[in-house]
Design a protein around this motif. Structure first.
Motif, PDB file in Angstrom:
ATOM      1  N   THR A 114       0.651  -2.214   8.490  1.00 43.06           N
ATOM      2  CA  THR A 114       0.248  -1.303   7.242  1.00 43.06           C
ATOM      3  C   THR A 114       0.344  -0.158   7.672  1.00 43.06           C
ATOM      4  OG1 THR A 114      -1.258  -3.255   6.491  1.00 43.06           O
ATOM      5  CG2 THR A 114      -1.748  -0.880   5.726  1.00 43.06           C
TER       6      THR A 114
ATOM      7  N   SER B 236      -7.903  -3.132   4.842  1.00 42.77           N
ATOM      8  CA  SER B 236      -7.941  -2.205   3.606  1.00 42.77           C
ATOM      9  C   SER B 236      -9.106  -1.573   3.780  1.00 42.77           C
ATOM     10  CB  SER B 236      -8.136  -3.152   2.356  1.00 42.77           C
ATOM     11  OG  SER B 236      -6.822  -3.978   2.276  1.00 42.77           O
ATOM     12  N   THR B 237     -10.326  -2.049   4.084  1.00 43.57           N
ATOM     13  CA  THR B 237     -11.759  -1.003   4.182  1.00 43.57           C
ATOM     14  C   THR B 237     -11.610  -0.033   5.160  1.00 43.57           C
ATOM     15  OG1 THR B 237     -12.984  -2.968   3.618  1.00 43.57           O
ATOM     16  CG2 THR B 237     -14.108  -1.198   4.678  1.00 43.57           C
TER      17      THR B 237
ATOM     18  N   LEU C 185       0.901  -1.118  -0.080  1.00 42.26           N
ATOM     19  CA  LEU C 185       0.045  -0.005   0.171  1.00 42.26           C
ATOM     20  C   LEU C 185       0.828   1.303  -0.150  1.00 42.26           C
ATOM     21  CD1 LEU C 185      -3.057  -0.576   2.385  1.00 42.26           C
ATOM     22  CD2 LEU C 185      -3.146  -0.303  -0.142  1.00 42.26           C
TER      23      LEU C 185
ATOM     24  N   SER D 187      -9.282  -5.100  -0.927  1.00 38.73           N
ATOM     25  CA  SER D 187     -10.234  -5.847  -0.376  1.00 38.73           C
ATOM     26  C   SER D 187     -10.932  -7.087  -1.247  1.00 38.73           C
ATOM     27  CB  SER D 187     -11.547  -4.954  -0.244  1.00 38.73           C
ATOM     28  OG  SER D 187     -11.207  -3.738   0.716  1.00 38.73           O
TER      29      SER D 187
ATOM     30  N   ALA E 251      -7.475   0.566  -2.009  1.00 37.09           N
ATOM     31  CA  ALA E 251      -8.074   0.043  -0.886  1.00 37.09           C
ATOM     32  C   ALA E 251      -9.336  -0.959  -1.308  1.00 37.09           C
ATOM     33  CB  ALA E 251      -8.883   1.069   0.045  1.00 37.09           C
ATOM     34  N   THR E 252      -9.878  -0.563  -2.476  1.00 42.51           N
ATOM     35  CA  THR E 252     -10.932  -1.410  -2.834  1.00 42.51           C
ATOM     36  C   THR E 252     -10.223  -2.749  -3.634  1.00 42.51           C
ATOM     37  OG1 THR E 252     -12.222   0.491  -3.469  1.00 42.51           O
ATOM     38  CG2 THR E 252     -12.725  -1.611  -4.702  1.00 42.51           C
TER      39      THR E 252
ATOM     40  N   PHE F  38      -8.628   1.339   6.294  1.00 44.14           N
ATOM     41  CA  PHE F  38      -7.663   2.097   5.902  1.00 44.14           C
ATOM     42  C   PHE F  38      -8.282   3.266   4.895  1.00 44.14           C
ATOM     43  CE2 PHE F  38      -4.662   3.379   2.217  1.00 44.14           C
ATOM     44  CZ  PHE F  38      -3.795   3.874   3.191  1.00 44.14           C
ATOM     45  N   GLY F  39      -9.224   2.651   3.950  1.00 41.18           N
ATOM     46  CA  GLY F  39      -9.712   3.402   2.858  1.00 41.18           C
ATOM     47  C   GLY F  39     -10.631   4.437   3.504  1.00 41.18           C
TER      48      GLY F  39
ATOM     49  N   SER G 282      -8.203   5.284  -2.623  1.00 42.05           N
ATOM     50  CA  SER G 282      -9.355   4.632  -2.710  1.00 42.05           C
ATOM     51  C   SER G 282      -9.520   3.319  -3.735  1.00 42.05           C
ATOM     52  CB  SER G 282     -10.721   5.458  -3.250  1.00 42.05           C
ATOM     53  OG  SER G 282     -10.397   5.809  -4.621  1.00 42.05           O
TER      54      SER G 282
END
Length: 450
Positions: free
Chosen positions: A250, A380-381, A37, A56, A52-53, A383-384, A49
């Motif tokens: 992360t 990840s979600t 990341l 996921s 992150a998507t 983080f976004g 974005s």
């Protein structure tokens, strides 16, 4: 009839060390992957974005392929065995694609679509081969090491080695990348990992008779695995463990840069190195003073409780010494988590053998991977969400004021919630005390009767 037959001799210290050495080679790229990341967003300028998507979606893909590979390994028949081929022939492609991930040929500032496409292709190839190698490796543990004494002994060795892998894979990438670049850094790590894995392969084996039973079909195998309440408790706790550790790994680079205001990777390296060195030094005390007395379940509950407490100061400290003191506490808690994770899964697999008469290590580790991989989607979600709410934009030379507090939240809230949920799951874990003793007596009696 169990898939194992005949006497079960103890392994030698050399075999345990060689098995542990493989863990070094698997840990280094897995942990260095935590910087993907940072590399793709902050260095290569992929929109946060998008990243992150994508991460996921990766987690969903990896969740699906884990049980499939585990099931296939249970049913594999070859001259190398059931598990060893996945490790022997999956490791090298894994390391090649890991290195290529850090050789992105385009910048997201000019061509974000091309960068995203490259990221997706390389990641899918890396993760697919890595799942095969990792499942084969972990499935060998409860087969090679059949007693609690052996498992706790090899767990201490493999996790001591793993701490070294964590130190290399999480603490060194920013420093080495600053000197030679991200791509060459990944290539160096891939070479070190290959040397460890293929050296350790000399010590692994599969017990006679392990390929004799055909095993359950996929549907019944899935139902039998998910129908085991011991497994469900453990896998929920393990998923929360990876949410906790994955979030910290992360976010550390972002936390240091934007919350502590420290440029470069030296401080990130210092903090992560401190956590893992302390964890390595704490493994023996955890094994000697806690695990021997309380067993796997209670040991893990103590470790999760300490983890929740250890990360709280990250929300408040404003300087490097404060953050450093916090990572010392986290390192102590981390040692308990990494020591007992595979030991408790071995108990679950033993219970399943008592019920089904089969050794289904591959399916259990595959289904465990199916669920624990969701931790990456959670990380990840979050983080976004945090980057969006805080206003973080990698293209800005100066970030909005809310970014510093955003990364403080990211470093603490998911870890605390994850640790508390793990405690709740382990409170319902039934395989301890007399029930666990009964499983061990039954399996020992079966071995004697053959």
């Amino acid at each position: 009839m169990s898939a194992l037959s005949g006497p079960v001799p103890d392994t030698t210290p050399r075999q345990r060390w060689l098995y542990a050495l493989i863990n070094l080679g698997l840990t280094i790229p897995a942990q260095a992957g935590s910087f993907l990341l940072l590399y793709y967003v902050d260095v290569q300028k992929l929109p946060p974005s998008w990243a992150a998507t994508t991460m996921s979606l990766f987690a969903v893909y990896n969740a699906v392929n884990n049980p499939i590979i585990g099931f296939l390994s249970d049913r594999t028949r070859s001259r190398w065995g059931r598990r060893i081929p996945y490790l022997r022939f999956g490791a090298l492609p894994t390391l090649v694609f890991f290195a290529l991930l850090f050789f992105a040929p385009v910048s997201g500032a000019q061509n974000p679509g091309a960068l995203l496409a490259y990221f997706v292709v390389m990641w899918v190839l890396w993760e697919s081969f890595g799942t095969a190698a990792g499942t084969g490796y972990l499935a060998l543990l409860p087969e090679m090491f059949r007693t609690y004494a052996e498992r706790t002994d090899v767990a201490w060795r493999m996790n001591l080695v793993q701490v070294l892998g964590l130190l290399i894979g999480l603490a060194l990438p920013p420093v080495l990348a600053a000197q030679i670049g991200w791509g060459p850094m990944a290539a160096v790590f891939a070479g070190v990992a290959a040397l460890a894995i293929y050296s350790g392969l000399r010590g692994v084996f599969e017990r006679p008779g392990s390929q004799e039973v055909a095993g359950l079909a996929f549907g019944p195998a899935v139902r039998a695995t998910f129908g085991n309440p011991s497994f469900l408790s453990v896998v929920v706790a393990q998923t929360m463990r990876f949410v906790t550790t994955g979030t910290l790994a992360t976010g550390m680079g972002f936390y240091v840069k934007y919350s502590l205001g420290e440029p470069g990777g030296t401080v990130t390296t210092l903090l992560l190195a401190t956590a893992f060195v302390v964890a390595g030094l704490s493994l023996w005390p955890w094994r000697h003073f806690v695990a021997r007395r309380f067993g796997a379940r209670t040991t893990l509950m103590i470790a999760y409780g300490l983890t929740a407490l250890a990360v709280v100061p990250l929300a408040f400290v404003r300087d490097v010494p404060g953050a450093l003191a916090t990572t010392v506490g986290f390192g102590v808690a981390l040692a308990g988590l990494i020591l007992m994770g595979d030991v408790i899964m071995g108990d679950v697999i033993d219970e399943d053998e008592m019920i089904t008469g089969q050794r289904r290590e591959g399916m259990y580790y595959g289904m465990s991977g199916f669920l624990t991989t969701l931790s990456a989607a959670i990380t990840s979600t979050v983080f976004g969400l945090v980057t969006a709410r805080s206003g973080y934009d990698p293209t800005l030379s100066v970030q909005p004021g809310g970014v510093a507090e955003g990364f403080r939240l990211f470093m603490t809230a998911p870890a605390i919630v994850g640790a508390l949920l793990a405690l709740a799951a382990l409170a319902f874990y039934p395989l301890h005390g007399e029930r666990l003793a009964a499983v061990r007596r039954t399996l020992a009696a079966r071995q004697v009767s053959r």
